[in-house]
Design a protein around this motif. Structure first.
Motif, PDB file in Angstrom:
ATOM      1  N   GLN A 127       0.658  -1.042   0.072  1.00  8.34           N
ATOM      2  CA  GLN A 127      -0.009   0.040   0.094  1.00  8.34           C
ATOM      3  C   GLN A 127       1.016   1.117  -0.004  1.00  8.34           C
ATOM      4  O   GLN A 127       0.442   2.205  -0.688  1.00  8.34           O
ATOM      5  N   ASN A 128       1.937   1.143   0.629  1.00  2.91           N
ATOM      6  CA  ASN A 128       2.940   2.298   0.773  1.00  2.91           C
ATOM      7  C   ASN A 128       3.392   2.584  -0.720  1.00  2.91           C
ATOM      8  O   ASN A 128       3.599   3.804  -1.152  1.00  2.91           O
ATOM      9  N   HIS A 129       3.793   1.568  -1.147  1.00  4.10           N
ATOM     10  CA  HIS A 129       4.593   1.486  -2.701  1.00  4.10           C
ATOM     11  C   HIS A 129       3.496   2.187  -3.652  1.00  4.10           C
ATOM     12  O   HIS A 129       3.820   3.078  -4.385  1.00  4.10           O
ATOM     13  N   MET A 130       2.078   1.764  -3.496  1.00  3.61           N
ATOM     14  CA  MET A 130       1.136   2.307  -4.621  1.00  3.61           C
ATOM     15  C   MET A 130       0.915   3.494  -4.269  1.00  3.61           C
ATOM     16  O   MET A 130       0.492   4.398  -5.331  1.00  3.61           O
ATOM     17  N   MET A 131       0.719   3.990  -2.922  1.00  2.00           N
ATOM     18  CA  MET A 131       0.622   5.462  -3.098  1.00  2.00           C
ATOM     19  C   MET A 131       1.618   6.269  -3.420  1.00  2.00           C
ATOM     20  O   MET A 131       1.327   7.372  -3.982  1.00  2.00           O
ATOM     21  N   PHE A 132       2.755   6.055  -3.405  1.00  2.00           N
ATOM     22  CA  PHE A 132       3.860   6.813  -3.848  1.00  2.00           C
ATOM     23  C   PHE A 132       3.628   6.906  -5.417  1.00  2.00           C
ATOM     24  O   PHE A 132       3.955   7.739  -6.092  1.00  2.00           O
ATOM     25  N   MET A 133       3.541   5.635  -5.836  1.00  2.00           N
ATOM     26  CA  MET A 133       3.224   5.597  -7.613  1.00  2.00           C
ATOM     27  C   MET A 133       2.101   6.260  -7.986  1.00  2.00           C
ATOM     28  O   MET A 133       2.242   6.945  -9.175  1.00  2.00           O
ATOM     29  N   LEU A 134       0.895   6.050  -7.257  1.00  2.00           N
ATOM     30  CA  LEU A 134      -0.387   6.808  -8.107  1.00  2.00           C
ATOM     31  C   LEU A 134      -0.303   8.295  -7.592  1.00  2.00           C
ATOM     32  O   LEU A 134      -0.980   8.816  -8.551  1.00  2.00           O
ATOM     33  N   GLN A 135       0.493   8.738  -6.752  1.00  2.00           N
ATOM     34  CA  GLN A 135       0.447  10.128  -6.360  1.00  2.00           C
ATOM     35  C   GLN A 135       1.790  10.882  -7.187  1.00  2.00           C
ATOM     36  O   GLN A 135       2.079  11.907  -6.902  1.00  2.00           O
ATOM     37  N   GLN A 136       2.373   9.884  -7.719  1.00  2.00           N
ATOM     38  CA  GLN A 136       3.704  10.531  -8.318  1.00  2.00           C
ATOM     39  C   GLN A 136       3.334  11.757  -9.235  1.00  2.00           C
ATOM     40  O   GLN A 136       4.271  12.686  -9.042  1.00  2.00           O
ATOM     41  N   PRO A 137       2.506  11.971 -10.049  1.00  2.44           N
ATOM     42  CA  PRO A 137       2.322  13.231 -10.772  1.00  2.44           C
ATOM     43  C   PRO A 137       2.353  14.396  -9.986  1.00  2.44           C
ATOM     44  O   PRO A 137       2.979  15.453 -10.217  1.00  2.44           O
ATOM     45  N   LYS A 138       1.706  14.382  -8.786  1.00  2.00           N
ATOM     46  CA  LYS A 138       1.715  15.511  -7.942  1.00  2.00           C
ATOM     47  C   LYS A 138       2.910  15.907  -7.346  1.00  2.00           C
ATOM     48  O   LYS A 138       3.176  17.013  -7.434  1.00  2.00           O
ATOM     49  N   TRP A 139       3.568  15.020  -6.672  1.00  2.00           N
ATOM     50  CA  TRP A 139       4.721  15.195  -5.917  1.00  2.00           C
ATOM     51  C   TRP A 139       6.014  15.338  -6.799  1.00  2.00           C
ATOM     52  O   TRP A 139       6.905  16.157  -6.298  1.00  2.00           O
ATOM     53  N   LEU A 140       5.830  14.624  -8.074  1.00  2.95           N
ATOM     54  CA  LEU A 140       7.201  14.892  -8.765  1.00  2.95           C
ATOM     55  C   LEU A 140       7.237  16.091  -9.329  1.00  2.95           C
ATOM     56  O   LEU A 140       8.560  16.828  -9.808  1.00  2.95           O
ATOM     57  N   GLU A 141       6.086  16.930  -9.738  1.00  5.01           N
ATOM     58  CA  GLU A 141       6.052  18.237 -10.180  1.00  5.01           C
ATOM     59  C   GLU A 141       6.739  19.125  -9.315  1.00  5.01           C
ATOM     60  O   GLU A 141       7.488  19.900  -9.861  1.00  5.01           O
ATOM     61  N   LEU A 170       8.296  17.947  -0.444  1.00  2.76           N
ATOM     62  CA  LEU A 170       7.279  17.220  -1.582  1.00  2.76           C
ATOM     63  C   LEU A 170       5.907  16.726  -0.967  1.00  2.76           C
ATOM     64  O   LEU A 170       5.044  16.197  -1.624  1.00  2.76           O
ATOM     65  N   GLY A 171       5.426  17.027   0.505  1.00  2.00           N
ATOM     66  CA  GLY A 171       4.343  16.587   0.821  1.00  2.00           C
ATOM     67  C   GLY A 171       4.325  15.089   1.359  1.00  2.00           C
ATOM     68  O   GLY A 171       3.251  14.648   1.750  1.00  2.00           O
ATOM     69  N   PHE A 172       5.648  14.610   1.570  1.00  4.78           N
ATOM     70  CA  PHE A 172       5.680  13.124   1.966  1.00  4.78           C
ATOM     71  C   PHE A 172       4.974  12.829   3.336  1.00  4.78           C
ATOM     72  O   PHE A 172       4.510  11.807   3.428  1.00  4.78           O
ATOM     73  N   TYR A 173       5.128  13.984   4.034  1.00  6.16           N
ATOM     74  CA  TYR A 173       4.680  13.780   5.545  1.00  6.16           C
ATOM     75  C   TYR A 173       3.056  13.595   5.519  1.00  6.16           C
ATOM     76  O   TYR A 173       2.596  12.796   6.393  1.00  6.16           O
ATOM     77  N   ASP A 174       2.434  14.366   4.724  1.00  9.59           N
ATOM     78  CA  ASP A 174       0.995  14.246   4.644  1.00  9.59           C
ATOM     79  C   ASP A 174       0.569  13.029   4.091  1.00  9.59           C
ATOM     80  O   ASP A 174      -0.482  12.287   4.462  1.00  9.59           O
ATOM     81  N   MET A 175       1.313  12.591   3.052  1.00 15.01           N
ATOM     82  CA  MET A 175       1.100  11.009   2.594  1.00 15.01           C
ATOM     83  C   MET A 175       1.113  10.074   3.644  1.00 15.01           C
ATOM     84  O   MET A 175       0.271   9.226   3.577  1.00 15.01           O
ATOM     85  N   MET A 176       2.219  10.040   4.200  1.00 14.55           N
ATOM     86  CA  MET A 176       2.385   8.852   5.298  1.00 14.55           C
ATOM     87  C   MET A 176       1.299   9.049   6.278  1.00 14.55           C
ATOM     88  O   MET A 176       1.061   8.120   7.012  1.00 14.55           O
ATOM     89  N   ALA A 177       0.841  10.378   6.706  1.00 13.21           N
ATOM     90  CA  ALA A 177      -0.316  10.394   7.642  1.00 13.21           C
ATOM     91  C   ALA A 177      -1.356   9.618   7.111  1.00 13.21           C
ATOM     92  O   ALA A 177      -2.142   9.169   8.023  1.00 13.21           O
TER      93      ALA A 177
END
Length: 242
Positions: A127-141, A170-177
């Motif tokens: 689930q962690n892996h898919m979160m980073f992959m699926l939200q990549q367009p937002k944080w990679l920008e 890149l907003g990773f803390y909010d994603m992990m929350a």
């Protein structure tokens, strides 16, 4: 993202610059034995390999697939969106295929995302892996728009400080929350130098052992699938094994 032979050498140097590596690795060995589920869904069976990769599925599956992916690679994000669901449901969940996901570290942003994806027990990785992959367009920008000052903070200083700076920007803390991790827990994983070393060494070993040309790349039963980086290309080669 597909990379040239020269870029492969650059990847080794770049990976070595984000963390010091030690020791050789073997892709086939695991450091923890999976708990065999009582259900028929093998997708819930996850174990961690010696080099920090995650083996998902039936350990006695007829077919073994190694997947090499980078969180900063748009093609990897596309594969996750287009093919991961079908791969997990029809092939891994049924017990026919075991997939081992390897983090391919290309830069400090990659390493930050990988450390967080690997945060916690093996059961949380998918689930962690898919979160980073699926939200990549937002944080990679956000990463692509980083200022020179931010990039300097991301490349200088000790590992925890660099990783925290990237995670914050890149907003990773909010994603992990959203996955139930507190900032303290996330910071603990970002400071895990042993894991950082293991992930970097795994990338170097993948290049040396399989001559990985870029990401995503797939090794099927020990053989690199040349020119394969989409689900449409991978699926028929899986089906041909049955």
């Amino acid at each position: 993202m597909r990379i040239s032979h020269a870029a492969r050498r650059t990847a080794i140097v770049l990976a070595a610059s984000v963390a010091l590596s030690a020791g050789s690795t073997a892709f086939a060995k695991t450091t923890s034995q999976p708990v065999i589920p009582k259900t028929s869904n093998w997708g819930t069976t996850v174990s961690i390999t010696d080099n920090g990769a995650h083996a998902i599925g039936n350990p006695n599956a007829k077919i073994k697939l190694d997947e090499f992916v980078s969180y900063t690679c748009p093609h990897c994000s596309h594969f996750a969106k287009d093919g991961d669901g079908a791969l997990q449901l029809a092939y891994v969940g049924s017990g026919k295929v075991q997939v081992t996901v390897h983090n391919f570290i290309r830069d400090s942003v990659d390493l930050t995302a990988a450390l967080l994806a690997n945060c916690g027990p093996a059961s949380k990785f998918k689930q962690n892996h898919m979160m980073f992959m699926l939200q990549q367009p937002k944080w990679l920008e956000k990463a692509e728009r980083a200022s020179d000052g931010q990039k300097k903070r991301w490349s200088t200083g000790d590992l925890p400080a660099r990783m925290r700076s990237i995670a914050s920007a890149l907003g990773f803390y909010d994603m992990m929350a959203t996955r139930g991790y507190s900032r303290v827990e996330a910071d603990r994983c970002l400071a895990n130098k042993a894991m950082a070393d293991k992930l970097v060494q795994g990338t170097k070993s993948a290049i040396e052992q399989y001559n990985i040309p870029g990401t995503p790349s797939f090794v099927l039963d020990g053989n690199l699938l040349a020119g394969t980086f989409t689900w449409e290309m991978l699926q028929p080669q899986l089906d041909a094994r049955f």
